[in-house]
Each structure stands twice: as structure tokens, then as C-alpha cells.
Design an enzyme around this catalytic site. Structure first.
Site, PDB file in Angstrom:
ATOM      1  CE  LYS A 194      40.231  31.165  11.033  1.00  0.00           C
ATOM      2  NZ  LYS A 194      41.213  31.872  10.917  1.00  0.00           N
ATOM      3  CG  HIS A 195      38.464  24.653  17.576  1.00  0.00           C
ATOM      4  ND1 HIS A 195      37.394  23.800  18.115  1.00  0.00           N
ATOM      5  CD2 HIS A 195      39.131  24.468  17.433  1.00  0.00           C
ATOM      6  CE1 HIS A 195      37.824  22.448  17.709  1.00  0.00           C
ATOM      7  NE2 HIS A 195      39.080  22.848  17.265  1.00  0.00           N
ATOM      8  CB  SER A 196      33.648  28.871  19.739  1.00  0.00           C
ATOM      9  OG  SER A 196      33.046  28.073  20.626  1.00  0.00           O
ATOM     10  CB  ALA A 234      35.833  23.829  14.455  1.00  0.00           C
ATOM     11  CG  ASP A 235      33.595  24.864  18.853  1.00  0.00           C
ATOM     12  OD1 ASP A 235      34.835  24.672  19.113  1.00  0.00           O
ATOM     13  OD2 ASP A 235      32.870  25.758  18.698  1.00  0.00           O
TER      14      ASP A 235
END
Length: 581
Positions: A214-216, A224-225
Site C-alpha cells: 500500500k502507499h506509505s 506501491a509508491d
């Protein structure tokens, strides 16, 4: 999922406890009240309070005397998923007034990362098996043995069914690919684009519900980033190669400008449709439609960079295209007007980010707001970037569920594809243009290309180290996907040059790998991206899980959905169906 049970055993008579908690990765965060435990009873009969704690990161626990608000003990611990723990709070053995806190494991946790490990090993085994079979097939003795083992007529039938009808002269031959067959359509770029897109589909579908897919929440990087900036980078590389090819075919600059404007407009329109998918909730209200988005960011970035390259376009010098003598920095020096514009744009980003006054917030604020920075600036999420979006677009037209809300409990809307960050995505795409120029200026000169990729990788890496002080939160400009900070751009660009440094010789020079399977989604990127967004909640990309709290089931579902899109891209490629804008 991602939780453990914690039992607070309070053996302190006459002392009520307040337990505060947070993750250690929440930078300068206020600890939040987790649970309150009443005073202990008779010796051997403590009061017990039960509460769920997160297991994704290391937890910080602080126990206070509720009445005196005095800290009694503090500990850091990484809880495991589905584990059962007891925190025993009692007086120290010597009978002093100080409290002692002991953590006991009642029931061991499960290894939540095991499904990822198994999936990786299975994938690795498949790669090794396929590679071994290809190696065997390349051996002449093995081929002869196969030919003798089966009927020649059956062999012809299988070959015809695999390759299709006999080709005519001039027909494209995708299976008979050679590294030099299409000099302006480098296979490594499509492979890189496909890699980024495949990872993007996987993380957008949930990534098995693992936090690192998932994004930070704010500063730092997760898997994800990585993908969106790489997509922007490859778009920049393709812009120069495509533009050079189009102009060489005799297309006028004015006509090409019209194509650029039309393509950008289509990306914007498709993007607005894709990011507002609440069709099942009834007609969409324009008062709440989100305006920024991934395709919108790509559309604006593409338009600016393509127009910039078109205005100052210079054909590749003959000395570079046909001879070994070419000025070592010609790919950079020839773009000096574009570099001046890019530097000016970056100056605008720096000026707005660090000097624009934001009501109620410190000037130059780069933090997440919420409970970060000790809760001093709860409504300052993103500083100038968030303020500009809310001022120009309005609160209801930007993303309502930013990743900062997960860890920092922010309440204000914030859009990671907002206006100010678009400037740095333009910078990222222009760095991709430089990669494209290297590939074209020094075509067929592998050593020169690899030296320049290495130089860019090292230069951008050093800039990132200087901006971040080699830390996640303590640098001048931290790596931040939500802000699209300049350090984020230089870091991901360094990674992109490194990946090309590996892919170019492996895929295009020596042909050791064809890019399969990533090459196929890379050839149909818009269709795969839009399709995976539109059909996300449809079978067979999603189905009812037997256990919705199982990482394993989520991981299997997301891997199957991602593999299906790769398969769809492969089928469309074989049928020569491509969606181009």
C-alpha cells in the site's frame, strides 16, 4: 487481520491505568489512548482489560497513572498477527513504589508474511522451469529427439496452430523478434512499462492487504509508491522516440501539436470517468466529482513535456547516428532550452512549497498534519500543496481518503495527484526524455549508453542523499509520494535509470530475455489500466472470500486478477489489437 489481542492485567491496588499506543513509524506523533484499566483488586486477582493492537509495525506502549497522569512504564514491541498477549502491571519485586511491566505471550502469532514467501518461491520455480525448458529446446540433440518421437504430420499441425497461417512477405513477425528489428520501439521500454503497470494493477487490487503493498502514510517508500513515477518516466522516454520517428516520416510540427493536444484531452476525460466510479450509488453529482487523478496527471505531464520537446526539437546529428564520434554530453547540451524551462518550473515548485503563506500553518510545512508533529498542525496536511488544491479545486473535488489518514488520523481532504505535484511529474518525465535521447543519440553503441545510464543513476542518487540526509524524516526534503517531492523524483529516477541499465543489454542488445510476460501489458498500457479500474469489482477479478481476514486468500485473489490482465494483454497482442490514444 493485522491485529493481536492484548490483555492488560492491572495488579496495582488503588491505581487506575491509561494505556497509550501508537506505531513507532508515526513520526513525532501524539500517543493515542488505547484502553483504560481499572484499579487492581486483591493480590492475585488483577483487573483485566482486553484490547486489539496493530501488528503491521513496531508498537509503542506507555502506561500512565490515570489520576496523576504520571508515566509508570513504557515499552516497544512488534506484535504478531492473531497473537494473544498479556501485559502484567505490578509493583517491582523489591516492594518499591515503582511499577514493573512484563509482556507475556499467551498464544503464538501466525507468520502473516508466509503467503508472500510461498508466492515468491512458486513464481521463482516457474521462471526456472520455463528457462530450463527453453534451454533444452535450444539444444540441437534435444530438438532431434523430439522430432523423432512424434509424427512429422502432427508436428506440422502443432506448429501451424501455434504460429498461425504462413506469413507473407512484409507481415510483422512478433515471435521472430530480433533486437535490431525496430530501432525506435525498444523492447526494454515496453518491458519496463509493463513491469510498472503489472505491479500497479496488483497493488490497486489490494496487494494481499499487506502494508508494504500500500502507499506509505507520508514520508518513505513502499512497493506501491514506485510504479506511477516509473510509468511517467517511461512515458517521457517514449515521447522523444515517437516524436523523432513521426517527424522523420514528414509530419508537420503543427499537425503533431494537434495530436498532442487531442491525446492529452482524451487522457483527462478518461481519467475523470475512471476516478469517479460510484455508478451504483446513483447519478454522480458534479459538486463532489474528483478532478485530479492518475490519467489526468499523465495527460497534463504529457502535454507540457511533448510541447516543450516539439518547440525545441532538434534532429539527431548525423555524426551521432552514423559515426563513432559524438560529443559526450551532446544529449544534454542539445536540450539546454528545455533544461532552462524545467529548472524554472522546479524553482516555482520550491518557491510555492517553502514560501507560500498558508493560513494557520507554518510556512514551508511538509508534514502530514493530524496527530503528526505532536498535533500542532492538525489541518495542515501537505502544506502549500494541499492548500493550493483546496483553494483552486475545493475540498469536495479532491481525494477524500488520503493515505495519511491511516497513520496520522488526518481529517482534511488531500490529493496525491494534485496541482503542485504535477510540476515534479513533469520533471520526472523530462528525465525520461533524457533516457530516450541517450538511446537514440548513441544507438548501437552499448557501452556509451550504459555509461550514461550509470552516470545519471549515480548523480540522481547523490542528489537524493543530499536532500534527504540519507534518512526517512530528517532531511531537507524527504522522499514523499503524496507531495511528489523533488527527492522522490530524483530517487525514483535513479532507480529507473538503474533498471534500464539492466534491461537494455539483457533485452535489446543480447536478447537474453524477451520481456515476457511484462512486455504484453506494456504494449497495451492504457487498455489494461482503464480495464482493471473499471472491472475491479467484477468476477473473475474479485469474488467472495471464504475468510475475509486472511492475507492468503486476498493474496491469491489479487495475484489471479493481475495474471488475468497479463493474459488479456497477451491475447490482444497475438490478435494485434491495441488501444491507442
Amino acid at each position: 487481520m493485522d491485529q493481536a489481542l492484548l490483555l492488560i492485567h492491572n495488579e496495582l491496588p488503588g491505581t487506575n491505568l491509561t494505556v497509550y499506543w501508537n506505531y513507532d513509524c508515526c513520526y513525532q506523533c501524539l500517543l493515542q489512548v488505547l484502553v483504560r484499566a481499572s484499579r487492581g483488586g486483591k493480590p492475585g486477582k488483577p483487573s483485566v482489560a482486553a484490547v486489539a493492537v496493530g501488528t503491521q509495525h513496531v508498537s509503542i506502549l506507555r502506561l500512565n497513572d490515570t489520576v496523576e497522569d504520571k508515566e509508570l512504564c513504557r515499552l516497544e514491541y512488534k506484535f504478531g498477527e492473531f497473537g494473544n498477549y498479556s501485559l502484567l502491571v505490578k509493583h517491582t519485586p523489591d516492594g518499591a513504589s515503582e511499577a514493573a511491566c512484563d509482556l507475556v505471550v499467551n498464544e503464538k502469532p501466525v507468520d502473516s508474511d508466509l503467503p508472500v514467501t510461498v508466492a515468491f518461491l512458486v513464481g521463482l520455480a516457474l521462471v526456472i522451469a520455463v528457462s530450463f525448458l527453453k534451454f533444452l529446446w535450444s539444444l540441437e540433440d534435444f530438438n532431434n529427439w523430439i522430432s523423432k518421437a512424434i509424427n512429422s504430420r502432427e508436428t506440422d499441425r502443432l506448429i501451424n496452430s501455434e504460429l498461425g497461417s504462413p506469413s507473407r512477405a512484409g507481415d510483422p513477425q512478433p515471435e521472430a523478434w530480433r533486437p535490431s528489428a525496430a530501432p525506435l520501439r525498444l523492447r526494454c521500454l515496453d518491458t519496463f512499462r509493463g513491469m510498472a503497470l503489472t505491479i500497479m494493477v496488483f497493488v490497486n487490487y489490494g496487494g494481499g492487504r499487506y502494508w508494504y503493498f500500500k502507499h506509505s502514510s507520508w514520508n518513505g517508500l513502499t512497493v506501491a509508491d514506485l510504479v506511477f513515477p516509473w510509468f511517467v518516466f517511461i512515458m517521457g522516454s517514449s515521447i522523444f522516440l515517437s516524436m523523432t520517428s513521426t517527424l522523420q516520416r514528414g509530419c508537420s510540427k503543427f499537425r503533431l501539436l494537434g495530436k498532442i493536444a487531442w491525446r492529452s484531452f482524451l487522457l483527462l476525460c478518461i481519467g475523470i470517468v475512471v476516478v469517479n466510479p460510484n455508478y451504483c450509488l446513483g447519478p454522480l453529482s458534479w459538486e463532489e466529482a474528483r478532478i485530479p487523478g492518475v490519467l489526468q496527471r499523465l495527460g497534463v505531464t504529457y502535454f507540457v513535456v511533448a510541447v516543450l520537446e516539439l518547440l525545441f526539437f532538434k534532429p539527431v546529428p548525423e555524426s551521432c547516428a552514423s559515426e563513432r564520434s559524438c560529443f559526450s554530453l551532446l544529449d544534454v547540451v542539445s536540450s539546454w532550452p528545455q533544461w532552462l524551462v524545467i529548472m524554472a518550473l522546479e524553482g516555482i515548485w520550491l518557491a510555492l512549497t517553502f514560501f507560500l503563506p498558508v493560513p494557520g500553518c507554518p510556512t514551508g510545512y511538509l508534514g502530514p498534519g493530524g496527530i503528526g508533529d505532536l498535533g500542532k498542525y492538525p489541518n495542515c496536511t501537505g502544506g502549500a500543496a494541499g492548500y493550493i488544491d483546496r483553494l483552486l479545486l475545493g475540498d469536495h473535488h479532491i481525494y477524500q481518503h488520503p493515505s495519511s489518514a491511516v497513520l496520522y488520523h488526518t481529517d482534511v481532504a488531500y490529493d496525491p495527484e494534485g496541482i503542485l505535484g504535477t510540476i515534479n511529474s513533469i520533471v520526472m518525465a523530462f528525465l525520461g526524455v533524457q533516457a530516450g535521447k541517450i538511446l537514440l543519440y548513441y544507438k548501437d553503441r552499448t557501452k556509451d549508453i550504459l555509461v550514461r545510464f550509470t552516470a545519471w543513476c549515480c548523480l540522481l542518487g547523490l542528489i537524493s542523499v543530499a536532500l534527504t540526509k540519507a534518512s526517512e524524516n530528517e532531511g531537507f526534503i524527504p522522499v514523499n509520494k503524496n507531495l511528489w517531492s523533488i527527492s522522490y523524483v530524483t530517487t525514483l529516477s535513479a532507480f529507473a535509470f538503474f533498471i534500464l541499465l539492466v534491461l537494455y543489454p539483457v533485452v535489446d542488445v543480447h536478447g537474453l530475455w524477451t520481456g515476457t510476460p511484462f512486455f504484453y501489458p506494456g504494449m497495451n498500457s492504457i487498455l489494461v489500466y482503464v480495464g482493471h479500474e473499471v472491472f475491479e469489482n467484477y468476477f473473475p477479478f474479485q469474488w467472495r472470500l471464504g475468510d475475509s481476514q486472511s492475507h492468503k486468500e486476498h493474496l491469491v485473489q489479487n495475484l489471479v486478477a493481475t495474471a488475468l490482465w497479463v493474459l488479456i494483454a497477451y491475447i490482444l497482442y497475438k490478435k494485434k489489437v491495441f488501444w491507442k490514444i
